[in-house]
Motif scaffolding. Sequence first.
Motif, PDB file in Angstrom:
ATOM      1  N   LEU A   1       1.159  -1.379   0.001  1.00 13.68           N
ATOM      2  CA  LEU A   1      -0.049   0.117  -0.065  1.00 13.68           C
ATOM      3  C   LEU A   1       0.509   1.006   0.306  1.00 13.68           C
ATOM      4  N   THR A   2       1.974   1.210   0.829  1.00 10.35           N
ATOM      5  CA  THR A   2       2.800   2.346   0.284  1.00 10.35           C
ATOM      6  C   THR A   2       4.454   1.701  -0.497  1.00 10.35           C
ATOM      7  N   LEU A   3       5.761   3.600  -0.172  1.00 13.25           N
ATOM      8  CA  LEU A   3       6.610   2.573  -0.897  1.00 13.25           C
ATOM      9  C   LEU A   3       7.395   1.882   0.256  1.00 13.25           C
ATOM     10  N   PRO A   4       6.936   2.419   1.643  1.00 10.92           N
ATOM     11  CA  PRO A   4       8.612   0.747   1.905  1.00 10.92           C
ATOM     12  C   PRO A   4       7.849  -0.158   1.924  1.00 10.92           C
ATOM     13  N   ASP A   5       6.196   0.078   2.225  1.00 15.49           N
ATOM     14  CA  ASP A   5       6.080  -1.864   1.938  1.00 15.49           C
ATOM     15  C   ASP A   5       6.336  -2.524   0.988  1.00 15.49           C
ATOM     16  N   TYR A   6       6.182  -1.235  -0.554  1.00 16.63           N
ATOM     17  CA  TYR A   6       6.948  -2.377  -1.322  1.00 16.63           C
ATOM     18  C   TYR A   6       8.006  -2.133  -1.221  1.00 16.63           C
ATOM     19  N   PHE A   7       8.994  -1.559  -0.446  1.00  7.89           N
ATOM     20  CA  PHE A   7      10.356  -2.143  -0.665  1.00  7.89           C
ATOM     21  C   PHE A   7      10.240  -3.315   0.380  1.00  7.89           C
ATOM     22  N   ALA A   8       9.844  -3.068   1.129  1.00  7.22           N
ATOM     23  CA  ALA A   8      10.208  -4.600   2.347  1.00  7.22           C
ATOM     24  C   ALA A   8       9.477  -6.050   1.177  1.00  7.22           C
ATOM     25  N   SER A   9       9.099  -5.920   0.513  1.00  4.99           N
ATOM     26  CA  SER A   9       7.930  -7.438   0.486  1.00  4.99           C
ATOM     27  C   SER A   9       9.257  -7.708  -1.098  1.00  4.99           C
ATOM     28  N   ARG A  10       8.898  -5.943  -2.280  1.00  2.00           N
ATOM     29  CA  ARG A  10       9.611  -6.754  -3.585  1.00  2.00           C
ATOM     30  C   ARG A  10      11.477  -6.996  -3.092  1.00  2.00           C
ATOM     31  N   PHE A  11      12.183  -6.947  -1.902  1.00  2.00           N
ATOM     32  CA  PHE A  11      13.574  -6.909  -1.262  1.00  2.00           C
ATOM     33  C   PHE A  11      13.706  -8.084   0.133  1.00  2.00           C
ATOM     34  N   GLU A  12      12.466  -8.462   0.250  1.00  2.00           N
ATOM     35  CA  GLU A  12      12.207  -9.769   1.341  1.00  2.00           C
ATOM     36  C   GLU A  12      12.877  -9.509   2.405  1.00  2.00           C
ATOM     37  N   ASP A  13      12.831  -7.933   2.180  1.00  2.00           N
ATOM     38  CA  ASP A  13      13.673  -7.320   3.903  1.00  2.00           C
ATOM     39  C   ASP A  13      12.723  -7.966   4.894  1.00  2.00           C
ATOM     40  N   LYS A  14      13.436  -8.936   5.544  1.00  2.00           N
ATOM     41  CA  LYS A  14      12.747  -9.634   7.161  1.00  2.00           C
ATOM     42  C   LYS A  14      13.186  -8.371   8.405  1.00  2.00           C
TER      43      LYS A  14
ATOM     44  N   ILE B   1      12.717  -2.220 -13.590  1.00  2.00           N
ATOM     45  CA  ILE B   1      12.601  -2.737 -14.583  1.00  2.00           C
ATOM     46  C   ILE B   1      14.179  -4.068 -14.873  1.00  2.00           C
ATOM     47  N   TRP B   2      14.724  -4.089 -13.518  1.00  2.00           N
ATOM     48  CA  TRP B   2      15.989  -5.015 -13.798  1.00  2.00           C
ATOM     49  C   TRP B   2      15.500  -5.942 -12.134  1.00  2.00           C
ATOM     50  N   LYS B   3      15.170  -7.672 -12.514  1.00  2.00           N
ATOM     51  CA  LYS B   3      15.428  -8.499 -11.860  1.00  2.00           C
ATOM     52  C   LYS B   3      16.181  -8.743 -11.178  1.00  2.00           C
ATOM     53  N   LYS B   4      17.589  -8.396 -10.915  1.00  2.00           N
ATOM     54  CA  LYS B   4      19.215  -9.096 -10.622  1.00  2.00           C
ATOM     55  C   LYS B   4      19.136  -7.850  -9.076  1.00  2.00           C
ATOM     56  N   MET B   5      18.055  -7.165  -9.278  1.00  2.00           N
ATOM     57  CA  MET B   5      18.540  -6.078  -7.575  1.00  2.00           C
ATOM     58  C   MET B   5      18.332  -6.754  -6.888  1.00  2.00           C
ATOM     59  N   THR B   6      19.351  -6.111  -5.377  1.00  2.00           N
ATOM     60  CA  THR B   6      19.025  -7.409  -4.276  1.00  2.00           C
ATOM     61  C   THR B   6      18.590  -5.951  -2.949  1.00  2.00           C
ATOM     62  N   ARG B   7      18.017  -6.115  -2.106  1.00  2.00           N
ATOM     63  CA  ARG B   7      17.693  -5.582  -0.844  1.00  2.00           C
ATOM     64  C   ARG B   7      18.957  -4.968  -0.034  1.00  2.00           C
ATOM     65  N   ASP B   8      20.490  -5.597  -0.625  1.00  2.00           N
ATOM     66  CA  ASP B   8      21.709  -4.216  -0.256  1.00  2.00           C
ATOM     67  C   ASP B   8      21.939  -3.248  -0.848  1.00  2.00           C
ATOM     68  N   GLY B   9      21.412  -3.692  -2.271  1.00  2.00           N
ATOM     69  CA  GLY B   9      21.745  -1.926  -3.796  1.00  2.00           C
ATOM     70  C   GLY B   9      20.165  -1.347  -3.785  1.00  2.00           C
ATOM     71  N   ALA B  10      19.287  -2.155  -2.755  1.00  2.00           N
ATOM     72  CA  ALA B  10      18.272  -1.123  -2.730  1.00  2.00           C
ATOM     73  C   ALA B  10      18.532   0.355  -1.734  1.00  2.00           C
TER      74      ALA B  10
END
Length: 494
Positions: free
Chosen positions: A108-121, A421-430
């Motif tokens: 629902l939010t941008l931080p929510d998206y980042f956490a889910s997209r990069f599996e940031d536990k 646009i890039w599937k290889k981006m990682t949590r640490d990269g974000a």
Amino acid sequence: MSASNPTLITFVIYIAAMVLIGFMAYRSTNNLSDYILGGRSLGSVVTALSAGASDMSGWLLMGLPGAIYMSGLSESWIAIGLIVGAYLNWLFVAGRLRVQTEHNGDALTLPDYFASRFEDKSGLLRIISAVVILVFFTIYCASGIVAGARLFESTFGMSYETALWAGAAATIAYTFVGGFLAVSWTDTVQATLMIFALLLTPIIVLLATGGVDTTFLAIEAQDPSNFDMLKNTTFIGIISLMGWGLGYFGQPHILARFMAADSVKSIANARRISMTWMILCLGGTVAVGFFGIAYFSAHPEVAGPVTENHERVFIELAKLLFNPWIAGVLLSAILAAVMSTLSCQLLVCSSALTEDFYKTFLRKSASQVELVWVGRAMVLLVALIAIAMAANPDNRVLGLVSYAWAGFGAAFGPVVLISVIWKKMTRDGALAGILVGAITVIVWKHFELLGLYEIIPGFIFASLAIYFVSLMGQPSAGMVQRFEAAEKDFHLNK
């Protein structure tokens, strides 16, 4: 101030209509998704106009016309940069972000998206991005409240303290009650009002100054360099102005409109509507400032207020050339520009506090009704902090607004763009992208290196950090799978 004053009556009717829309939206708000994203139900017209209105603040009707009035067409580079940036944002980010947020935990939010997209536990991505949003947007909200107060103060002769509350009260009311739907519906009305004002005013000014040829001759007689796009500019200066367009990729209040669209199919039509609206509005803004040069050189006896403060050029032209009732409608467009941006910023701050702090860390089992009311309470809290900051309009903190756009653009822009646009981006990269982008903007601004607008190095260094740090790791199979499913969904439905 007389109660029979046409401008006052017009403002009161306009504000009452916005609050009424808020109460209508209240009836459609049943859960947190409804309150902070409108239940992902926006059609293409509302998505388009809401994105445009939330982007363009009082700067559109005051700052830019004033700059053009003072310096001529050389100030229009920023408008060109914004148009290019907004178009690329619609083209590359809008549809993909709509699908990616749905595939990544229905974020629902941008931080929510980042956490889910990069599996940031760890919650680190969510916390850092939510803090960036809260800091920059609370300052942004304060600047919007100051702009509204200045409008009420100059139009109705109120004291600054009274104008502060009068300007903020209506926006707080409909945002508090109706949430995202109220903000989006009112944005649509406000965008319509803004384009009406910016198309009508330059035409009437042109007629008042004797037509196109006479107007252009008068502008040239005043200073031939008014027509020179390169007047008092340097290569770095032009690049810096054009660089404003990079900010679009990272503005949470604009990206929220993409996330709230009813489907990817709506995005292409919304892009066409939004870009047409934006080009006409910016063209009208430049024309108001430019034709104003001819009008006030021909009527120096009424040029006093504009000479004193060039940002009043639109206000003075509206008062001088129109029937008081029409002038009231045109001046309401400035209020519309201020209110539309302020309401979005309040809601994004409320969303960050409710979804990314309260629900995630304090009350994971909170009911939807509870979350909606917490969201409303957060709107009030952020608004009161912003009003306290705005109480002293000369407070140095408001100067930070000049690079808040750069802060969002560099901290979030590359992360959002590359993540879709890039599937290889990682949590640490974000994480690296957000931190490098934000730090570069702060350091570059502090040292004023090369005279270059800080968003440009910030965006470049953040993008490089994302790329190289992501190459050091590997995204999980689940991350790649969700990305590919979302990308397939996007291409099937766009």
